[in-house]
Design a protein around this motif. Structure first.
Motif: not given
Length: 347
Positions: A182-209
């Motif tokens: 999943s990668g780390a769900l790091a604190p949101a920082v504007a203008g950095t990839p870490d603002e996509l923590a929500y998208d990482r969580l969605v992507a991880w959940l979407s890969q479940a059986h």
């Protein structure tokens, strides 16, 4: 001035209220188990669940004269074991530290003196059991058995070390499709990839059986730390700042929609610690085994020191945990780790 507490009085209270004291750890475990949907099992010895795996792919076309080949096996079995490990709670104190006075405030909470009609000796032994139970509860995920180190963190083997052992044994892996990065769900920082923590969580959940994401066979349950959930919410807020400021509840509802898990249950509890460790499973997949009958008397009061006012309190029980199954249809985790937060006791 109240009367001085005696060893004889403490010993008698421990004996008189033995059955009551034995039940206290169960109520502490039941509280946290209810939140996680865990099964609490009173168990004196090893218990084994045998999960049967059916093999598919044995179907194909038929024609006259075809070469006949067969699959090597129809099914195999996965065993999930639960065996409580003996732990003790031990503390030395001096009975002159205690006088049978009526407390008005306990840990910042006013006491109803009419309801507190038990003798002080019982309240002392009761608090010992409560402290022990809190040690166990906050070690449920993190404890790793080590008989050479005395600590709640080494008393038995908890859920996260159990996952580590299953990973080492190959039962949890990318190949088994129950270990998804999943990668780390790091604190949101504007203008950095870490603002996509929500998208990482969605992507991880979407890969479940698909069976894990559906409600067939049980409710899909996400275990996530408060910090990771907040980071996902804050990441979503950055993404949608122009038109909406999502609350946590609204974010969870959107998470269900975006991950195609309409009946997802999100569990957040301080015992899970801090960090980005994720577990998606069918509710009821985790067991807690406990046994408070490993000693004839649950709380023992011993006057074994040179100073007759020094007393040893000794409590003995057994605890263990288990994931019932880690098949990708019922279980999935990620590569991240969490850090424990210990809130047991008042100091």
């Amino acid at each position: 001035m109240g009367k001085v507490i005696t060893v004889a009085g403490l010993t008698e209270a421990a004996k008189t209220y033995d059955l009551t004291l034995r039940t206290l750890p169960y109520f502490a475990l039941e509280t946290v188990a209810k939140k996680y949907g865990m099964n609490v099992i009173n168990l004196a010895d090893e218990n084994i669940i045998v999960n049967k795996r059916r093999k598919a792919g044995g179907t194909g076309p038929y024609k006259i004269g075809m070469d006949i080949t067969y699959q090597a096996e129809l099914m195999k079995f996965y065993e999930s074991k639960l065996k409580p490990e003996v732990v003790v709670f031990k503390v030395k104190d001096n009975i002159l530290n205690y006088v049978d006075n009526k407390a008005l405030v306990e840990a910042g909470t006013p006491i109803d003196l009419k309801a507190k009609n038990h003798p002080q000796e019982f309240l002392i032994t009761k608090d010992i059991v409560i402290s022990h139970a809190e040690d166990i509860v906050f070690a449920l995920f993190y404890a790793e058995r080590d008989a050479d180190v005395f600590s709640p963190a080494t008393a038995f083997t908890g859920f996260f070390p159990t996952l580590d052992a299953l990973t080492t044994a190959g039962h949890i892996s990318a190949g088994e499709k129950n270990l998804i990065t999943s990668g780390a769900l790091a604190p949101a920082v504007a203008g950095t990839p870490d603002e996509l923590a929500y998208d990482r969580l969605v992507a991880w959940l979407s890969q479940a059986h698909p069976m894990l994401r559906s409600s067939q066979g049980g409710i899909p349950q996400l275990l996530i730390s408060e910090t990771a959930l907040k980071n996902a919410r804050d990441g979503m807020r950055l993404k949608t700042a122009a038109f909406q400021r999502f609350t946590t509840a609204e974010m969870i509802e959107q998470l269900k929609e975006d991950s195609y898990i309409p009946n997802l249950e999100v569990v957040v509890d301080e015992t899970y610690g801090t960090g980005s460790k994720l577990i998606l499973q069918k509710k009821g997949n985790m067991d807690i085994g406990f046994d408070t009958n490993s000693a004839k008397q649950f709380v023992q009061v011993r006057n074994i020191y040179e100073d007759p006012n020094d007393v040893q309190f000794w409590l003995q029980a057994a605890y263990g945990v288990r994931f019932r199954d880690v098949h990708p249809k019922v279980f999935m985790t990620n590569e991240q780790t969490n850090t424990a937060v210990n809130l047991a006791g008042d100091y």
